[in-house]
Design a protein around this motif. Structure first.
Motif, PDB file in Angstrom:
ATOM      1  N   PHE A 103       3.506  -6.873  -8.151  1.00 25.10           N
ATOM      2  CA  PHE A 103       4.778  -6.566  -7.497  1.00 25.10           C
ATOM      3  C   PHE A 103       4.512  -5.582  -6.365  1.00 25.10           C
ATOM      4  CE2 PHE A 103       4.572  -3.209 -10.672  1.00 25.10           C
ATOM      5  CZ  PHE A 103       5.310  -2.126 -10.193  1.00 25.10           C
ATOM      6  N   GLY A 104       5.524  -5.412  -5.506  1.00 23.56           N
ATOM      7  CA  GLY A 104       5.325  -4.602  -4.305  1.00 23.56           C
ATOM      8  C   GLY A 104       6.331  -3.473  -4.192  1.00 23.56           C
ATOM      9  N   THR A 105       6.275  -2.808  -3.038  1.00 22.93           N
ATOM     10  CA  THR A 105       7.088  -1.596  -2.855  1.00 22.93           C
ATOM     11  C   THR A 105       8.580  -1.898  -2.710  1.00 22.93           C
ATOM     12  OG1 THR A 105       6.650  -1.702  -0.485  1.00 22.93           O
ATOM     13  CG2 THR A 105       5.200  -0.298  -1.798  1.00 22.93           C
ATOM     14  N   TYR A 106       8.958  -3.110  -2.248  1.00 24.97           N
ATOM     15  CA  TYR A 106      10.389  -3.420  -2.140  1.00 24.97           C
ATOM     16  C   TYR A 106      11.031  -3.448  -3.534  1.00 24.97           C
ATOM     17  CZ  TYR A 106       9.927  -4.865   2.810  1.00 24.97           C
ATOM     18  OH  TYR A 106       9.710  -4.899   4.169  1.00 24.97           O
ATOM     19  N   ALA A 107      10.336  -4.071  -4.494  1.00 26.75           N
ATOM     20  CA  ALA A 107      10.869  -4.110  -5.866  1.00 26.75           C
ATOM     21  C   ALA A 107      10.895  -2.696  -6.441  1.00 26.75           C
ATOM     22  CB  ALA A 107      10.015  -5.029  -6.738  1.00 26.75           C
ATOM     23  N   MET A 108       9.846  -1.925  -6.199  1.00 24.47           N
ATOM     24  CA  MET A 108       9.796  -0.557  -6.718  1.00 24.47           C
ATOM     25  C   MET A 108      10.981   0.250  -6.181  1.00 24.47           C
ATOM     26  SD  MET A 108       6.549   1.998  -7.020  1.00 24.47           S
ATOM     27  CE  MET A 108       6.333   2.469  -5.322  1.00 24.47           C
ATOM     28  N   PRO A 141       1.150  -3.934  -0.494  1.00 20.71           N
ATOM     29  CA  PRO A 141       2.066  -5.074  -0.662  1.00 20.71           C
ATOM     30  C   PRO A 141       3.538  -4.647  -0.654  1.00 20.71           C
ATOM     31  CG  PRO A 141       0.306  -5.131  -2.301  1.00 20.71           C
ATOM     32  CD  PRO A 141       0.219  -3.800  -1.622  1.00 20.71           C
ATOM     33  N   HIS A 142       4.331  -5.292   0.224  1.00 21.53           N
ATOM     34  CA  HIS A 142       5.785  -5.128   0.182  1.00 21.53           C
ATOM     35  C   HIS A 142       6.371  -6.031  -0.890  1.00 21.53           C
ATOM     36  CE1 HIS A 142       6.520  -3.326   4.455  1.00 21.53           C
ATOM     37  NE2 HIS A 142       6.288  -2.421   3.546  1.00 21.53           N
ATOM     38  N   TYR A 143       5.885  -7.291  -0.895  1.00 20.43           N
ATOM     39  CA  TYR A 143       6.263  -8.231  -1.949  1.00 20.43           C
ATOM     40  C   TYR A 143       5.218  -9.332  -1.977  1.00 20.43           C
ATOM     41  CZ  TYR A 143       7.911 -11.573   1.563  1.00 20.43           C
ATOM     42  OH  TYR A 143       7.972 -12.462   2.607  1.00 20.43           O
ATOM     43  N   PHE A 194      14.187 -11.693  -0.090  1.00 21.33           N
ATOM     44  CA  PHE A 194      15.225 -11.325  -1.050  1.00 21.33           C
ATOM     45  C   PHE A 194      14.985 -11.958  -2.436  1.00 21.33           C
ATOM     46  CE2 PHE A 194      19.455 -11.661  -3.012  1.00 21.33           C
ATOM     47  CZ  PHE A 194      19.847 -10.326  -2.970  1.00 21.33           C
ATOM     48  N   GLY A 195      14.650 -13.249  -2.461  1.00 21.39           N
ATOM     49  CA  GLY A 195      14.393 -13.943  -3.736  1.00 21.39           C
ATOM     50  C   GLY A 195      13.140 -13.427  -4.442  1.00 21.39           C
ATOM     51  N   PRO A 196      11.988 -13.403  -3.736  1.00 20.35           N
ATOM     52  CA  PRO A 196      10.764 -12.903  -4.369  1.00 20.35           C
ATOM     53  C   PRO A 196      10.895 -11.472  -4.921  1.00 20.35           C
ATOM     54  CG  PRO A 196      10.218 -14.054  -2.346  1.00 20.35           C
ATOM     55  CD  PRO A 196      11.717 -14.026  -2.427  1.00 20.35           C
ATOM     56  N   LEU A 241      -5.615  -9.236  -2.617  1.00 21.93           N
ATOM     57  CA  LEU A 241      -4.157  -9.373  -2.490  1.00 21.93           C
ATOM     58  C   LEU A 241      -3.681  -9.899  -1.138  1.00 21.93           C
ATOM     59  CD1 LEU A 241      -2.979  -6.045  -4.199  1.00 21.93           C
ATOM     60  CD2 LEU A 241      -2.980  -8.344  -5.178  1.00 21.93           C
ATOM     61  N   LYS A 242      -4.527  -9.781  -0.112  1.00 18.20           N
ATOM     62  CA  LYS A 242      -4.019  -9.976   1.263  1.00 18.20           C
ATOM     63  C   LYS A 242      -3.406 -11.356   1.499  1.00 18.20           C
ATOM     64  CE  LYS A 242      -8.399 -11.389   3.320  1.00 18.20           C
ATOM     65  NZ  LYS A 242      -9.477 -11.080   4.238  1.00 18.20           N
ATOM     66  N   ASP A 243      -3.891 -12.391   0.797  1.00 19.46           N
ATOM     67  CA  ASP A 243      -3.349 -13.728   1.042  1.00 19.46           C
ATOM     68  C   ASP A 243      -2.155 -14.053   0.154  1.00 19.46           C
ATOM     69  OD1 ASP A 243      -5.260 -14.123   2.974  1.00 19.46           O
ATOM     70  OD2 ASP A 243      -6.729 -14.896   1.535  1.00 19.46           O
ATOM     71  N   ARG A 244      -1.877 -13.179  -0.824  1.00 24.26           N
ATOM     72  CA  ARG A 244      -0.757 -13.478  -1.735  1.00 24.26           C
ATOM     73  C   ARG A 244       0.459 -12.598  -1.478  1.00 24.26           C
ATOM     74  NH1 ARG A 244      -3.805 -12.542  -7.464  1.00 24.26           N
ATOM     75  NH2 ARG A 244      -5.912 -12.875  -6.684  1.00 24.26           N
TER      76      ARG A 244
END
Length: 827
Positions: free
Chosen positions: A673-678, A456-458, A478-480, A441-444
């Protein structure tokens, strides 16, 4: 008393405080004043030796943190009256202080800090150039745009302060011995300590490590590697400056944020201290490797003016009278840093009745408040308010020496960088605490740091504006994040949840222990619930997901930041109550993937023979199963509020399971998905989060957690009596759900809420709701303002935005939607 007074020396004590700097002496003073009978302080050479005696002595109400403001506030109020109480002069000057903003982003930062302060008693004002010039007439105003002004700030003489606290401690009955170095610490079977000194041994009910830059050595005596390191801090003192001497009143302290230095009046001259950048600052890392040189106490390092010349030039530009001032002294002394610049305050996990008060980069201003905070905690058995950011248990095995050095360098240079929301600092990362999918995941993904883990945050896609771009307004994530919310609401997404703290509790007394610790009833075998550990006063110490995996065997899941904080609380109850259980921390061994969204069931069903249907695998149920041939434990739960499962497996099997999910979900357009979306999704659903809506400052009833609190269960759970009293008295405030009208900015928590020009409360967390296209926040408000439809205002970057108390949740959870659909069908 010096150690020579051995005829009056005690051989036992309630508390032994080790270290006679301002923090240790303050704790002895507060414990004795609170009525603790046997308080002993041991100092290896003389009081103030170490970092206290040479400190610049700055005192400020300001702190960007929330409850650390309380520490600063209490210290200043204590310093104001200490001389009257003890008869000892403390040399306290209160000319005020100004933090200077000379760029538009800095002005935003000051506005951001104002909304975080308005709901505190801290005196703090945003002032313009005219007022700044009036307060500090010697400033070159060319670049100054605004200032954050704290009247009542200033400086104190550290030596006099410590001596006054020592006089107070003795006055209330504490014993202070020096020179009395601690040569050994031996735990006893009943949880006490034998403290060895050259003059004999003291049996203590608890010990407190307040040894400054010796903290690591004292910790090593009992097997800890405390992540503290001395840094070289220099300040410069000038001879008399005629323009300063001519002033009628003392100049306020200034902090030039862009120039990264502080400057104050010292008699008729000036004193200024810079914070150099990472590459120029100096660590005393040899002391971490080899220990502090024997006999070092009131010594200094060699000064190095070249290292700080950039800052000297910036200071001369801002305060031109410095150009002609003669330097009479350059002080270069050790101050202690932790990786994140915050001290380590409280009881330590892994050793009974061992407390720390170490890692103070700003020991003078923290001394009064920390002494009171720890004294209250020791006397009452719980912290007086939440200060988890200073919990010593936020560090663990992953804080290696290279990590410590990299972070201390970064933090020293970060003293005056812009403090953005959602701040990330990258030095020393990753640690050795990486999950089984980190490499994939680190590069995405844009990673966030959580208790040593990368999470992952996003995630970004080709064409996205990538990288860490912090801002006080909406920025490149914000968009992602909106895209990920849509993914989970309409399709299927996967998230790495490995940083959760994970404990297994089993044994003949496991039911009895957990029934005592949790306010909820215990789940049946194969089932899961959300439970809360409360303090004796009925505050929320922790929120935990509890699953009974087999008869008498429980899996407990807590947030990443609370892992050892919660484990210590559980272990203490086990010891105090003599329970026959084993408690094991399996956080590092078990990887966790969350899968969520309406298509998550389809994807999982392709990889297993288990019945994943709604009736075959119910909400809040758990089972052991195979997925793509890998044994794991699945729990039907999701913090997004959508259909979802958490999958618990051996860390080394994690990438296999992840890749199988991604392959199986190809037709369903599965993605990460990441923690911001969660976070955005949980807020829409009205889910509370520990550390925001609930913590040691809140009770579960005002937080709206009544559903999880079983006051009628037979067990006498911790906090039950307090809650019954709180319920009988009635609440004074309640958590409400707010929708806001904003433009390019969203609330994030800890902002001030206004009504009719008055401060009435504070937000606890906030986010943009992509489903309903508006900003949301949780906030605490007085009862008369909590009805649906009530209009209030939330202050964001100096503007008051209209907000409305709204019926929660805005978006129904998947289990509720399913239940309502079934109901409709059956009508």
């Amino acid at each position: 008393k010096t150690a020579a007074d051995s005829d009056s020396r005690r051989d036992s004590a309630e508390t032994v405080v080790i270290g006679g700097g301002c923090v240790g002496v303050s704790l002895a003073y507060h414990l004795a004043k609170a009525g603790q009978k046997d308080v002993v302080l041991l100092e290896k050479s003389e009081l103030t030796a170490g970092s206290t005696w040479h400190a610049a002595g700055l005192t400020t109400y300001y702190h960007p943190g929330i409850n650390l403001k309380k520490i600063h506030y209490y210290s200043i109020k204590l310093f104001e009256q200490l001389e009257a109480e003890t008869g000892q002069a403390v040399g306290f000057h209160q000319p005020g202080s100004i933090r200077l903003a000379s760029t538009p982003v800095r002005v935003d930062e000051l506005k951001y800090q104002m909304t975080r302060t308005h709901w505190h008693p801290t005196p703090q004002f945003l002032i313009g150039p005219e007022k700044i010039q009036q307060l500090f007439p010697l400033l070159n105003m060319d670049k100054v745009l605004a200032g954050l002004y704290n009247p009542g700030d200033g400086h104190i003489d550290p030596y006099s302060l410590t001596m006054a606290l020592a006089a107070g401690a003795r006055m209330y009955g504490a014993q202070i011995y020096y020179p009395a170095p601690v040569t050994g610490l031996t735990p006893t079977a009943d949880g006490r300590w034998d403290v060895q000194t050259p003059h004999g041994t003291i049996r203590a009910n608890r010990i407190v490590n307040a040894t400054g830059f010796w903290a690591r050595e004292l910790g090593q005596m009992i097997g800890f590697q405390h992540p503290t390191i001395p840094v070289h801090h220099q300040y410069v003192v000038t001879a008399t400056v005629p323009e300063v001497k001519a002033l009628k009143t003392e100049l306020p302290v200034i902090r030039d944020l862009e120039g990264s230095y502080y400057l104050r009046q010292e008699r008729d001259g000036l004193l200024f201290g810079p914070y150099e950048k990472e590459e120029k600052m100096k660590l005393q890392d040899s002391w971490v490797r080899d220990g502090v040189p024997p006999g070092f106490g009131k010594e200094l390092f060699e000064s190095d003016l070249d290292r700080i010349m950039d800052h000297v030039e910036r200071a001369m530009e801002m305060v031109p009278v410095l150009k002609n001032a003669d330097i009479i002294n350059i002080v270069s002394g050790p101050i202690t840093y932790t990786p994140d610049l915050l001290p380590m305050i409280g009881p330590h996990q892994g050793a009974r009745n061992y407390w720390t008060a170490i890692g103070f980069g700003y020991g003078i201003i923290h001394s009064g408040g920390v002494g009171r905070f720890l004294s209250d905690w020791i006397m009452s058995g719980e912290p007086p308010y939440d200060l988890i950011e200073c919990d010593p248990n936020r560090y663990a095995h992953w804080t290696s020496v290279p990590y410590l050095c990299a972070k201390a360098r970064e933090s020293y240079g970060f003293n005056n960088v812009v403090g953005y929301p959602k701040e990330e600092r990258f030095a020393g990362r990753p640690t050795d605490r990486v999950s089984g999918v980190y490499e994939l995941l680190k590069d995405r993904c844009s990673m966030g740091f959580h208790a040593g883990w990368e999470q992952p945050h996003y995630c970004h896609k080709p064409g996205d504006n990538t990288g860490y771009k912090p801002s006080f307004r909406r920025t490149n994530w914000f968009g992602p994040v909106g895209r990920e919310c849509k993914l989970v609401m309409e399709g299927v997404g996967v998230i790495d949840l490995s940083p959760f703290g994970k404990f297994i509790v089993k044994g003949e007394d496991s039911h009895r222990l957990l029934d005592r610790l949790f306010a909820n009833t215990l789940p049946k075998v194969g089932q899961t619930n959300i439970s809360h550990m409360l303090t004796p006063r009925g505050r929320v110490y922790a929120e935990v997901t509890v699953t009974q995996t087999a008869p008498g065997e429980f899996l407990l899941i807590t947030g990443s930041g609370s892992e050892l904080h919660d484990l210590r609380w559980i272990e203490r109850e086990v010891c105090d109550g003599g329970y026959h259980v084993s408690v094991s921390n399996v956080t590092d061994e078990i990887g966790v993937l969350g899968i969520a969204g309406p298509k998550s069931r389809m994807v999982l069903q392709k990889l297993t023979d288990e019945d994943m249907s709604d009736t075959g695998f119910r909400f809040l149920h758990c089972r052991s199963m195979q997925l793509a041939g890998v044994p794991l434990r699945a729990i039907r739960i999701s913090y997004t509020g959508e259909l979802g499962w958490e999958l618990y497996m051996d860390m080394q099997n994690m990438s296999t399971v992840y890749q199988a999910l991604m392959e199986a979900g190809r037709d369903e357009n599965i993605d990460n998905f990441g923690t911001y979306a969660m976070s955005s999704l949980r807020l829409e659903k009205g889910f509370r989060a520990w550390g925001a809506e609930m913590n040691c400052d809140t009770n579960p009833l005002e937080a709206g957690l009544d559903y999880f609190i079983k006051l009628n269960k037979p067990a006498e759970f911790v906090g039950k009596q307090a809650l019954l009293e709180i319920k009988a008295q009635g609440l004074s405030r309640r958590l409400v759900f707010l929708t806001l009208h904003t433009d390019d900015i969203d609330p994030e928590g800890n902002e001030t809420v206004w009504h009719n020009g008055e401060v009435v409360g504070n937000t606890t967390s906030g986010s943009y709701s992509y489903s309903t296209q508006q900003s949301l926040a949780f906030a605490y408000l007085p009862l008369h303002l909590t009805h649906v439809g009530q209009k209030v205002e939330v202050e964001l970057l100096g503007q008051k935005h209209p907000a409305t108390v709204t019926q929660e949740p805005l978006v129904l959870t998947e289990p509720t939607r399913t239940r309502l659909q079934k109901k409709k069908r059956s009508v």
